[in-house]
Scaffold this motif. Structure first.
Motif, PDB file in Angstrom:
ATOM      1  N   THR A  30      -1.063 146.225  94.658  1.00 11.59           N
ATOM      2  CA  THR A  30      -0.445 144.999  95.166  1.00 11.59           C
ATOM      3  C   THR A  30      -0.241 143.994  94.044  1.00 11.59           C
ATOM      4  N   TRP A  31      -1.236 143.831  93.194  1.00 12.11           N
ATOM      5  CA  TRP A  31      -1.164 142.922  92.047  1.00 12.11           C
ATOM      6  C   TRP A  31      -0.023 143.328  91.116  1.00 12.11           C
ATOM      7  N   LEU A  32       0.060 144.614  90.795  1.00 13.93           N
ATOM      8  CA  LEU A  32       1.124 145.106  89.909  1.00 13.93           C
ATOM      9  C   LEU A  32       2.500 144.898  90.526  1.00 13.93           C
ATOM     10  N   GLY A  33       2.623 145.236  91.815  1.00  9.95           N
ATOM     11  CA  GLY A  33       3.914 145.078  92.467  1.00  9.95           C
ATOM     12  C   GLY A  33       4.367 143.638  92.504  1.00  9.95           C
ATOM     13  N   ARG A  34       3.433 142.726  92.819  1.00  8.13           N
ATOM     14  CA  ARG A  34       3.782 141.314  92.848  1.00  8.13           C
ATOM     15  C   ARG A  34       4.203 140.844  91.459  1.00  8.13           C
ATOM     16  N   ALA A  35       3.429 141.191  90.443  1.00  7.74           N
ATOM     17  CA  ALA A  35       3.749 140.769  89.081  1.00  7.74           C
ATOM     18  C   ALA A  35       5.103 141.317  88.636  1.00  7.74           C
ATOM     19  N   GLY A  36       5.386 142.570  89.000  1.00  3.03           N
ATOM     20  CA  GLY A  36       6.667 143.156  88.631  1.00  3.03           C
ATOM     21  C   GLY A  36       7.839 142.460  89.281  1.00  3.03           C
ATOM     22  N   LEU A  37       7.711 142.159  90.567  1.00  4.90           N
ATOM     23  CA  LEU A  37       8.800 141.493  91.278  1.00  4.90           C
ATOM     24  C   LEU A  37       8.962 140.044  90.824  1.00  4.90           C
ATOM     25  N   ARG A  38       7.849 139.395  90.512  1.00  3.76           N
ATOM     26  CA  ARG A  38       7.948 138.043  89.965  1.00  3.76           C
ATOM     27  C   ARG A  38       8.690 138.057  88.635  1.00  3.76           C
ATOM     28  N   ALA A  39       8.443 139.081  87.826  1.00  2.00           N
ATOM     29  CA  ALA A  39       9.145 139.189  86.543  1.00  2.00           C
ATOM     30  C   ALA A  39      10.637 139.380  86.754  1.00  2.00           C
ATOM     31  N   VAL A  40      10.990 140.140  87.794  1.00  2.00           N
ATOM     32  CA  VAL A  40      12.409 140.343  88.109  1.00  2.00           C
ATOM     33  C   VAL A  40      13.053 139.024  88.503  1.00  2.00           C
ATOM     34  N   ALA A  92       4.549 149.165  92.719  1.00  5.43           N
ATOM     35  CA  ALA A  92       3.699 149.405  91.549  1.00  5.43           C
ATOM     36  C   ALA A  92       4.086 150.666  90.774  1.00  5.43           C
ATOM     37  N   PRO A  93       4.414 151.793  91.424  1.00  6.11           N
ATOM     38  CA  PRO A  93       4.819 152.967  90.640  1.00  6.11           C
ATOM     39  C   PRO A  93       6.032 152.707  89.749  1.00  6.11           C
ATOM     40  N   HIS A  94       6.914 151.814  90.173  1.00  4.21           N
ATOM     41  CA  HIS A  94       8.066 151.463  89.334  1.00  4.21           C
ATOM     42  C   HIS A  94       7.619 150.698  88.089  1.00  4.21           C
ATOM     43  N   VAL A  95       6.601 149.837  88.256  1.00  2.00           N
ATOM     44  CA  VAL A  95       6.072 149.098  87.104  1.00  2.00           C
ATOM     45  C   VAL A  95       5.431 150.071  86.120  1.00  2.00           C
ATOM     46  N   LEU A  96       4.649 151.016  86.623  1.00  5.56           N
ATOM     47  CA  LEU A  96       4.000 152.000  85.760  1.00  5.56           C
ATOM     48  C   LEU A  96       5.040 152.874  85.055  1.00  5.56           C
ATOM     49  N   GLU A 115      12.049 137.234  80.374  1.00  6.98           N
ATOM     50  CA  GLU A 115      12.731 138.253  79.567  1.00  6.98           C
ATOM     51  C   GLU A 115      13.486 139.237  80.464  1.00  6.98           C
ATOM     52  N   PRO A 116      14.609 139.727  79.981  1.00  5.78           N
ATOM     53  CA  PRO A 116      15.274 140.826  80.694  1.00  5.78           C
ATOM     54  C   PRO A 116      14.331 142.027  80.773  1.00  5.78           C
ATOM     55  N   THR A 117      14.417 142.755  81.858  1.00  6.87           N
ATOM     56  CA  THR A 117      13.502 143.877  82.063  1.00  6.87           C
ATOM     57  C   THR A 117      14.169 144.992  82.849  1.00  6.87           C
ATOM     58  N   ALA A 118      13.778 146.214  82.532  1.00  7.24           N
ATOM     59  CA  ALA A 118      14.267 147.367  83.282  1.00  7.24           C
ATOM     60  C   ALA A 118      13.802 147.337  84.731  1.00  7.24           C
ATOM     61  N   LEU A 119      12.834 146.502  85.033  1.00  4.47           N
ATOM     62  CA  LEU A 119      12.366 146.392  86.408  1.00  4.47           C
ATOM     63  C   LEU A 119      13.448 145.848  87.337  1.00  4.47           C
ATOM     64  N   THR A 120      14.436 145.142  86.780  1.00  4.28           N
ATOM     65  CA  THR A 120      15.500 144.579  87.613  1.00  4.28           C
ATOM     66  C   THR A 120      16.275 145.673  88.321  1.00  4.28           C
ATOM     67  N   ASP A 121      16.669 146.704  87.586  1.00  6.54           N
ATOM     68  CA  ASP A 121      17.398 147.811  88.213  1.00  6.54           C
ATOM     69  C   ASP A 121      16.511 148.559  89.197  1.00  6.54           C
ATOM     70  N   GLY A 161       8.593 152.316  78.024  1.00  9.55           N
ATOM     71  CA  GLY A 161       8.658 151.364  76.922  1.00  9.55           C
ATOM     72  C   GLY A 161       9.153 149.975  77.263  1.00  9.55           C
ATOM     73  N   ASP A 162       9.377 149.664  78.544  1.00 10.02           N
ATOM     74  CA  ASP A 162       9.823 148.318  78.884  1.00 10.02           C
ATOM     75  C   ASP A 162       8.726 147.309  78.545  1.00 10.02           C
ATOM     76  N   GLY A 163       9.066 146.315  77.735  1.00  6.18           N
ATOM     77  CA  GLY A 163       8.065 145.375  77.247  1.00  6.18           C
ATOM     78  C   GLY A 163       7.434 144.550  78.340  1.00  6.18           C
ATOM     79  N   VAL A 164       8.226 144.101  79.289  1.00  3.47           N
ATOM     80  CA  VAL A 164       7.691 143.280  80.384  1.00  3.47           C
ATOM     81  C   VAL A 164       6.714 144.095  81.220  1.00  3.47           C
ATOM     82  N   ALA A 165       7.102 145.303  81.558  1.00  4.26           N
ATOM     83  CA  ALA A 165       6.228 146.156  82.368  1.00  4.26           C
ATOM     84  C   ALA A 165       4.953 146.508  81.609  1.00  4.26           C
TER      85      ALA A 165
END
Length: 303
Positions: free
Chosen positions: A155-165, A210-214, A174-180, A220-224
């Protein structure tokens, strides 16, 4: 009391994502799996936990009257002991056998250490550490739920990833591959808040990202990579206040690159592979009421 001729013992690991079951009888071991439940502390947690456990038992070819004991580790049992007691009562009636209910992290400890000192580091949808220290005292760290704790969890990872998006969408991050990845997961950025808030189980929905963040971190995505590193530090900090060795369990703790990073931070020799899977801890608790875990267990006989 048990049904006549019942010989099997079942161990159950009921998490928020999946319900895993092992049944041991004269013919050996059978396994089954079903969808998990949102946690005993949720409004309909007991009813959904009963459904999940019975589905898992059916998947392992174990029905009413075939079992002489059942040990269940259920997410949320430590936070909601009254609900754990109700779950034990309802399952005992449904299975026709004595049932022992404790937390999913406790059965993981029983499977990993079988009553010896050490700490299970359970990182999946949530985060909880179960420590048995060298004096025989059992305690938990974290496990405070998605709004006040569960540091470094799915849950923590997923929230952090979506917040970064969302921050990248606004130009504040920063731009991140998490957006796509978020687009494929839940739609455009402005749809993501409603996707989470409108979910039946928001914490589990966040954890599903969270699996998308991992994966993005592995590629190699820097934000992730920064997000994963922060999650690992949070879990390692909790470990530093608990008894070594540490046995990581759960979908996040054992996934890469999280698993390797956690081992590196904790240091050589401090991380062990669990002796048995968590459902086997349920087998131990079902059969033995004298383990160090007993004070966390709700036991009920069928009426």
């Amino acid at each position: 009391m048990t049904a006549g001729g019942a010989t099997g013992v079942a161990g159950v690991d009921l998490g928020k994502t999946s319900c895993r079951v092992v049944v041991r009888d004269a013919n050996g071991e059978r396994v089954g799996e079903a969808v998990g439940a949102p946690g005993l502390a949720s409004p309909d947690g007991v009813a959904r936990a009963v459904d999940a456990v019975l589905a898992g038992l059916r998947a392992a070819a174990a029905g009413a009257g075939t079992l002489r004991a059942v040990g269940v580790g259920a997410a949320g049992a430590l936070a909601a002991p009254d609900a754990a007691a109700r779950l034990a009562t309802e399952l005992a009636a449904a299975c026709g056998a004595p049932v022992a209910v404790t937390s999913d992290a406790t059965v993981a400890h029983a499977g990993a250490f079988a009553g010896r000192p050490g700490t299970v580091v359970a990182v999946g949808t949530g985060t909880v550490l179960v420590e048995l220290d060298r004096s025989g005292d059992l305690r938990t760290l974290d496990g405070w739920g998605p709004w006040l704790g569960d540091d470094g969890s799915g849950t923590w990872l997923g929230r952090a990833g979506l917040r970064a998006v969302l921050r990248a969408h606004e130009g504040r991050g920063e731009p991140t591959a998490l957006t796509d990845r978020a687009g494929a997961w839940g739609g455009p950025p402005d749809a993501l808040p409603a996707r989470v808030a409108g979910a039946d189980a928001p914490a589990r929905t966040l954890a599903s990202f969270a699996p998308h963040v991992l994966a993005a971190a592995s590629q190699g995505d820097g934000v992730a990579r920064t997000i994963v590193a922060e999650a690992v530090r949070a879990v390692a900090d909790a470990c530093s206040h608990a008894t070594a060795p540490y046995a990581p369990v759960g979908g996040i703790a054992t996934a890469e690159p999280f698993a390797s990073a956690l081992r590196a931070v904790l240091g050589p020799g401090s991380v062990v592979v669990p002796e048995s899977a968590p459902p086997h801890g349920g087998l131990l608790l079902a059969a033995d009421p004298t383990t160090p875990y007993e004070r966390t267990v709700s036991r009920r006989d069928p009426v």
